[in-house]
Scaffold this motif. Structure first.
Motif, short mmCIF file in Angstrom:
data_model
loop_
_atom_site.label_atom_id
_atom_site.label_comp_id
_atom_site.label_asym_id
_atom_site.label_seq_id
_atom_site.Cartn_x
_atom_site.Cartn_y
_atom_site.Cartn_z
N ASN A 127 -1.94 9.00 -65.40
CA ASN A 127 -2.78 9.97 -66.09
C ASN A 127 -4.18 10.04 -65.46
O ASN A 127 -4.55 9.21 -64.64
CB ASN A 127 -2.90 9.60 -67.57
N ASN A 133 2.01 6.73 -67.30
CA ASN A 133 2.78 7.50 -68.27
C ASN A 133 4.27 7.29 -68.00
O ASN A 133 4.64 6.51 -67.12
CB ASN A 133 2.39 8.99 -68.22
N ASN A 141 2.81 15.23 -64.28
CA ASN A 141 2.31 13.95 -64.80
C ASN A 141 1.94 12.98 -63.67
O ASN A 141 1.96 11.78 -63.85
CB ASN A 141 3.32 13.31 -65.75
#
Length: 300
Positions: A127, A133, A141
């Motif tokens: 992140n 993540n 992401n």
């Protein structure tokens, strides 16, 4: 003229004189490339980048020759090995930029330490606050990062939300019968400034050199067990993601390195085009490093 002709003489050639001798220029460039102070090619065009590399060599090896090539510099260029050169001091801390550089050094990747020489890095599954993540499929992401080392200290110039992986569309409908391309973690010298796309063409870093990808033939969104495929014609470019939602890559990536936001991508391109190597040569080929977030944070 050759470097050997300078030995045991009083010859002193300024950098402009070197530039006028194509044979000598190429020989000096070859040695500087061998010593990892200059990037290929050895084209015999001795301009500002080659001059800066030679000056750096003279400083590192303490030739005592300033603004010219003489017998001492020539002898050291002929005899010096890469391991003989002192390493530029780096001041590495516990911040994320330092962790990335430590990781790259441990992997023996190229790390550029001169001013206005940018290190382009993508970290998968991380992140913007540098926490991991779940690296879920079909989502932006990952992180696109530009790092500059200033006075030995790594600094993040900027970073953006991104993806290093193909989305659902091209995973289930691959452009290659072997499967969608998922770039193998590593470092590659393989991108130049160019144009990406046909329906919405825009400035991007376009693939021009060999990279290795994992072919997701079983469509499981993972690299594990995938066939490796190496080539320079996969069109794995670094472009924008059309402002698609964070949780849906849609058609933005069939395996490219994609910054989600259009404006963020423009910022990225503006930065990398200020790299001094690109300013000297608009065909400069950029290195890019792709790292697993899990691996990064576990090993640093």
């Amino acid at each position: 003229m050759k470097l050997q002709n300078f030995l045991n003489t009083e010859e002193k050639w300024g950098y402009e004189a070197i530039a006028e001798d194509r044979e000598l220029s190429r020989q000096v460039q070859v040695r500087l490339i061998d010593l990892r102070l200059l990037e290929p090619p050895a084209d015999g065009l001795f301009g500002p980048v080659s001059t800066a590399a030679l000056k750096k060599f003279q400083t590192l090896t303490e030739t005592g020759e300033t603004d010219f090539l003489g017998a001492v510099t020539a002898k050291k260029l002929i005899e010096t090995k890469t391991e003989d050169l002192p390493k530029p001091p780096l001041n590495l801390g516990t911040d994320i930029a330092s962790k990335i550089i430590k990781y790259m050094l441990a992997k023996n990747y190229e790390v550029f330490t001169n001013p206005k020489e940018y290190n382009i890095v993508y970290i998968e599954g991380i992140n913007g606050d540098w926490t991991l993540n779940s690296d879920a499929a079909n989502a932006f992401n990952d992180r696109r990062i530009v790092i500059e080392i200033i006075d030995g200290v790594p600094k993040i110039v900027d970073h953006w939300q991104a993806t290093t992986e193909p989305g659902s569309k091209y995973t289930h409908n691959p452009m290659n019968p072997k499967g969608a391309a998922r770039i193998q973690f590593g470092q590659y010298k393989a991108w130049r400034v160019g144009r990406h796309g046909t329906s919405n063409p825009h400035e991007a870093l376009v693939q021009c050199g060999n990279i290795t990808v994992c072919r997701d033939f079983n469509e499981d969104f993972k690299r594990t067990g995938d066939e490796l495929d190496t080539g320079d014609d996969f069109a794995v470019n670094q472009h924008w993601g059309y402002d698609y939602p964070s949780n849906d890559i849609k058609g933005a990536s069939a395996g490219c390195l994609v910054g989600r936001l259009t404006e963020g991508h423009r910022e990225f391109m503006a930065i990398v085009k200020q790299d001094r190597r690109y300013l000297q040569n608009n065909s400069y080929t950029f290195y890019t490093t792709i790292i697993s977030g899990d691996d990064l944070l576990q090993s640093t």
